[in-house]
Design a protein around this motif. Structure first.
Motif, PDB file in Angstrom:
ATOM      1  N   ARG A   1      14.598  10.432   3.109  1.00 49.22           N
ATOM      2  CA  ARG A   1      13.744   9.670   3.448  1.00 49.22           C
ATOM      3  C   ARG A   1      13.891   8.295   3.297  1.00 49.22           C
ATOM      4  N   ILE A   2      13.162   7.686   4.329  1.00 48.28           N
ATOM      5  CA  ILE A   2      13.414   5.899   4.196  1.00 48.28           C
ATOM      6  C   ILE A   2      12.538   5.294   3.149  1.00 48.28           C
ATOM      7  N   SER A   3      12.950   4.560   2.421  1.00 52.66           N
ATOM      8  CA  SER A   3      12.017   3.793   1.633  1.00 52.66           C
ATOM      9  C   SER A   3      12.105   2.266   1.863  1.00 52.66           C
ATOM     10  N   ASP A   4      10.847   1.897   2.390  1.00 59.37           N
ATOM     11  CA  ASP A   4      10.838   0.334   2.716  1.00 59.37           C
ATOM     12  C   ASP A   4       9.889  -0.298   1.503  1.00 59.37           C
TER      13      ASP A   4
ATOM     14  N   TYR B   1       9.605   6.693  10.697  1.00 62.00           N
ATOM     15  CA  TYR B   1       9.681   5.440  10.446  1.00 62.00           C
ATOM     16  C   TYR B   1      10.426   4.783  11.679  1.00 62.00           C
ATOM     17  N   ASN B   2      11.261   5.308  12.220  1.00 60.42           N
ATOM     18  CA  ASN B   2      11.858   4.845  13.351  1.00 60.42           C
ATOM     19  C   ASN B   2      10.708   4.915  14.816  1.00 60.42           C
TER      20      ASN B   2
ATOM     21  N   GLU C   1       6.240  -4.472  13.913  1.00 61.43           N
ATOM     22  CA  GLU C   1       4.797  -5.018  13.732  1.00 61.43           C
ATOM     23  C   GLU C   1       3.948  -4.130  13.178  1.00 61.43           C
ATOM     24  N   GLN C   2       3.980  -2.607  13.487  1.00 68.88           N
ATOM     25  CA  GLN C   2       3.198  -1.593  12.898  1.00 68.88           C
ATOM     26  C   GLN C   2       3.506  -1.387  11.597  1.00 68.88           C
ATOM     27  N   ILE C   3       4.754  -1.602  10.932  1.00 66.54           N
ATOM     28  CA  ILE C   3       5.290  -1.250   9.558  1.00 66.54           C
ATOM     29  C   ILE C   3       4.544  -2.520   8.788  1.00 66.54           C
TER      30      ILE C   3
END
Length: 76
Positions: free
Chosen positions: A9-12, A34-35, A40-42
């Motif tokens: 998983r991606i952790s931002d 995530y992609n 802007e949504q993130i």
């Protein structure tokens, strides 16, 4: 900071706010999910989390009402 977790998983990770109210959190999603979001949504997700947290810490709910000691029916 964006990292890939051991499970893929991606952790931002992000930090928002000003002293003394600093909020630190991470958006964690599978890469496909995530992609699928625009940057802007993130950013909007991060801001929404911060805003909810800020409301909770600056406007806590009132204490529950005090109805006094409980009584047992029929007690004189």
């Amino acid at each position: 900071m964006i990292t890939i977790l051991e499970d893929g998983r991606i952790s931002d990770e992000f930090v928002l706010g000003e002293m003394p109210l600093i909020y630190s959190d991470a958006i964690v999603m599978w890469p496909d999910e995530y992609n699928s979001y625009a940057p802007e949504q993130i950013e909007a997700m991060k801001k929404a989390r911060y805003d909810r947290w800020y409301q909770a810490v600056t406007n806590p709910p009132p204490p529950p009402p005090d109805f006094g000691e409980p009584s047992i029916e029929g007690e004189v």
